[in-house]
Write an enzyme that holds these catalytic residues in place. Structure first.
Site, PDB file in Angstrom:
ATOM      1  N   LYS A  45      97.769-117.666 -46.176  1.00  0.00           N
ATOM      2  CA  LYS A  45      98.986-117.935 -45.417  1.00  0.00           C
ATOM      3  C   LYS A  45      98.577-118.420 -44.021  1.00  0.00           C
ATOM      4  O   LYS A  45      99.668-119.243 -43.174  1.00  0.00           O
ATOM      5  CB  LYS A  45      99.740-116.847 -45.335  1.00  0.00           C
ATOM      6  CG  LYS A  45     100.266-116.213 -46.540  1.00  0.00           C
ATOM      7  CD  LYS A  45     100.896-114.929 -46.309  1.00  0.00           C
ATOM      8  CE  LYS A  45     101.414-114.174 -47.658  1.00  0.00           C
ATOM      9  NZ  LYS A  45     101.957-112.747 -47.152  1.00  0.00           N
ATOM     10  N   GLY A  46      97.471-118.313 -43.437  1.00  0.00           N
ATOM     11  CA  GLY A  46      97.526-118.435 -41.991  1.00  0.00           C
ATOM     12  C   GLY A  46      97.414-119.935 -41.448  1.00  0.00           C
ATOM     13  O   GLY A  46      97.665-120.072 -40.426  1.00  0.00           O
ATOM     14  N   GLU A 101      92.208-125.036 -42.615  1.00  0.00           N
ATOM     15  CA  GLU A 101      92.038-123.737 -42.208  1.00  0.00           C
ATOM     16  C   GLU A 101      92.572-123.315 -41.028  1.00  0.00           C
ATOM     17  O   GLU A 101      92.603-123.935 -40.112  1.00  0.00           O
ATOM     18  CB  GLU A 101      90.698-123.200 -42.605  1.00  0.00           C
ATOM     19  CG  GLU A 101      90.403-122.350 -43.852  1.00  0.00           C
ATOM     20  CD  GLU A 101      90.857-120.960 -43.684  1.00  0.00           C
ATOM     21  OE1 GLU A 101      92.032-120.748 -43.202  1.00  0.00           O
ATOM     22  OE2 GLU A 101      90.558-120.068 -44.190  1.00  0.00           O
ATOM     23  N   ASP A 102      92.965-121.967 -40.848  1.00  0.00           N
ATOM     24  CA  ASP A 102      93.437-121.514 -39.533  1.00  0.00           C
ATOM     25  C   ASP A 102      92.204-121.197 -38.706  1.00  0.00           C
ATOM     26  O   ASP A 102      92.216-121.813 -37.463  1.00  0.00           O
ATOM     27  CB  ASP A 102      94.433-120.360 -39.651  1.00  0.00           C
ATOM     28  CG  ASP A 102      93.803-119.295 -40.629  1.00  0.00           C
ATOM     29  OD1 ASP A 102      92.605-119.360 -40.915  1.00  0.00           O
ATOM     30  OD2 ASP A 102      94.356-118.170 -40.597  1.00  0.00           O
ATOM     31  N   ASP A 105      85.797-117.610 -39.266  1.00  0.00           N
ATOM     32  CA  ASP A 105      85.262-116.482 -38.534  1.00  0.00           C
ATOM     33  C   ASP A 105      83.732-116.359 -39.059  1.00  0.00           C
ATOM     34  O   ASP A 105      82.699-116.722 -38.705  1.00  0.00           O
ATOM     35  CB  ASP A 105      86.348-115.409 -38.509  1.00  0.00           C
ATOM     36  CG  ASP A 105      86.079-114.089 -38.061  1.00  0.00           C
ATOM     37  OD1 ASP A 105      85.102-114.052 -37.268  1.00  0.00           O
ATOM     38  OD2 ASP A 105      86.544-113.075 -38.712  1.00  0.00           O
ATOM     39  N   LYS A 134      85.414-119.283 -34.521  1.00  0.00           N
ATOM     40  CA  LYS A 134      85.110-118.098 -34.057  1.00  0.00           C
ATOM     41  C   LYS A 134      83.504-118.081 -34.458  1.00  0.00           C
ATOM     42  O   LYS A 134      82.938-117.294 -35.197  1.00  0.00           O
ATOM     43  CB  LYS A 134      85.768-116.864 -34.646  1.00  0.00           C
ATOM     44  CG  LYS A 134      85.605-115.801 -33.438  1.00  0.00           C
ATOM     45  CD  LYS A 134      86.253-114.461 -34.464  1.00  0.00           C
ATOM     46  CE  LYS A 134      87.911-114.331 -34.210  1.00  0.00           C
ATOM     47  NZ  LYS A 134      88.121-113.003 -34.865  1.00  0.00           N
ATOM     48  N   PHE A 155      90.426-111.060 -31.515  1.00  0.00           N
ATOM     49  CA  PHE A 155      91.217-110.923 -32.626  1.00  0.00           C
ATOM     50  C   PHE A 155      92.593-111.624 -32.124  1.00  0.00           C
ATOM     51  O   PHE A 155      93.135-111.288 -31.228  1.00  0.00           O
ATOM     52  CB  PHE A 155      91.406-109.478 -33.146  1.00  0.00           C
ATOM     53  CG  PHE A 155      92.564-109.474 -34.167  1.00  0.00           C
ATOM     54  CD1 PHE A 155      92.207-109.838 -35.404  1.00  0.00           C
ATOM     55  CD2 PHE A 155      93.882-109.478 -34.040  1.00  0.00           C
ATOM     56  CE1 PHE A 155      92.811-109.947 -36.477  1.00  0.00           C
ATOM     57  CE2 PHE A 155      94.646-109.624 -35.146  1.00  0.00           C
ATOM     58  CZ  PHE A 155      94.184-109.708 -36.605  1.00  0.00           C
ATOM     59  N   VAL A 156      92.835-112.967 -32.690  1.00  0.00           N
ATOM     60  CA  VAL A 156      93.814-113.742 -32.350  1.00  0.00           C
ATOM     61  C   VAL A 156      94.996-113.688 -33.335  1.00  0.00           C
ATOM     62  O   VAL A 156      94.789-113.516 -34.438  1.00  0.00           O
ATOM     63  CB  VAL A 156      93.421-115.214 -32.131  1.00  0.00           C
ATOM     64  CG1 VAL A 156      92.536-115.466 -30.976  1.00  0.00           C
ATOM     65  CG2 VAL A 156      92.713-115.609 -33.518  1.00  0.00           C
ATOM     66  N   ASP A 162      97.985-113.642 -38.439  1.00  0.00           N
ATOM     67  CA  ASP A 162      99.013-112.512 -38.354  1.00  0.00           C
ATOM     68  C   ASP A 162      98.091-111.300 -37.644  1.00  0.00           C
ATOM     69  O   ASP A 162      96.834-111.316 -37.748  1.00  0.00           O
ATOM     70  CB  ASP A 162      99.429-112.196 -39.900  1.00  0.00           C
ATOM     71  CG  ASP A 162      98.314-111.745 -40.630  1.00  0.00           C
ATOM     72  OD1 ASP A 162      97.303-112.333 -40.728  1.00  0.00           O
ATOM     73  OD2 ASP A 162      98.620-110.608 -41.218  1.00  0.00           O
ATOM     74  N   ARG A 168     103.124-114.263 -36.932  1.00  0.00           N
ATOM     75  CA  ARG A 168     102.625-115.482 -37.659  1.00  0.00           C
ATOM     76  C   ARG A 168     103.629-116.664 -37.137  1.00  0.00           C
ATOM     77  O   ARG A 168     103.258-117.992 -37.025  1.00  0.00           O
ATOM     78  CB  ARG A 168     102.770-115.770 -39.135  1.00  0.00           C
ATOM     79  CG  ARG A 168     101.650-115.039 -39.944  1.00  0.00           C
ATOM     80  CD  ARG A 168     101.827-115.155 -41.409  1.00  0.00           C
ATOM     81  NE  ARG A 168     101.297-114.359 -42.377  1.00  0.00           N
ATOM     82  CZ  ARG A 168      99.859-114.388 -42.551  1.00  0.00           C
ATOM     83  NH1 ARG A 168      98.989-115.092 -41.980  1.00  0.00           N
ATOM     84  NH2 ARG A 168      99.495-113.388 -43.317  1.00  0.00           N
TER      85      ARG A 168
END
Ligand code: 5GP
Length: 177
Positions: A45-46, A101-102, A105, A134, A155-156, A162, A168
């Protein structure tokens, strides 16, 4: 119960910074795909906010697909295992595929998806575009072809990202200590 309050979230990228970076990325992609058609794949969902803003500034003929993957459990830690919640895709043979993508990582999600596409289709091209990178947490050799901003080991949340399903909807990206 939600244990992080809105006032605990410190701004990392403002709405203006995000929107201006997205315009820059769109310009690069418009050049790259000039005269070509594109299949954009938004990873739910990101990436939904980023993908929707990005595609509005892309000017080539474009189709959008949505897939749903998950690697984060609850809270702030990745499970280290990627789950394909819904990965039904149309025929991508001979298509220019742009994965949106958001955040990248560990890179496990990106690797899973790139491998999945490579195993199932012979695309014309496959590019990976992530709003955030990241880099410090990377566990694979995967690098995004395009990214908006680097982030440290934070952690964003916000703008699609979210915390336990919340935040979100923020227009900015922030972090929690
Ligand atoms: P990776 O597979 O690269 O470790 O992680 C990819 C996914 O983990 C992202 O699509 C995102 O959903 C989630 N993720 C990674 N870092 C963060 C973060 O700092 N905040 C949030 N909210 N999600 C993250």
């Amino acid at each position: 119960m939600l244990d992080i309050k809105l006032e605990d979230i410190k701004t990392l990228f403002t709405e203006e910074q995000l929107q201006s970076k997205i315009k820059e990325l769109a310009e690069e992609l418009n050049k790259l795909y000039s005269g070509e058609e594109v299949y954009a794949i938004c990873v739910l969902k990101g990436a939904v906010m980023f993908a929707m803003d990005l595609v509005k500034s892309l000017d080539m003929p474009l189709k959008i697909e949505f897939i749903r993957l998950s690697s984060y459990g609850t809270g702030r830690n990745t499970t280290g295992k990627v789950n394909a919640v819904d990965i039904s895709l149309p025929d991508l043979n001979d298509k220019n595929v742009l994965i949106i993508e958001d955040i990248i990582d560990t890179g496990l999600t990106a690797k899973f998806l790139m491998d999945f596409i490579a195993c199932n289709f012979k695309t014309k091209s496959t590019k990976f575009c992530s709003l955030l990178d990241k880099k410090i947490s990377r566990k694979t050799e995967i690098e995004p072809d395009y990214y908006g901003f680097h982030v440290d080991d934070k952690f964003v949340v916000g703008y699609g990202l979210d915390y336990e399903g919340y935040y979100r909807n923020l227009k900015f990206i922030g972090y929690v200590e």
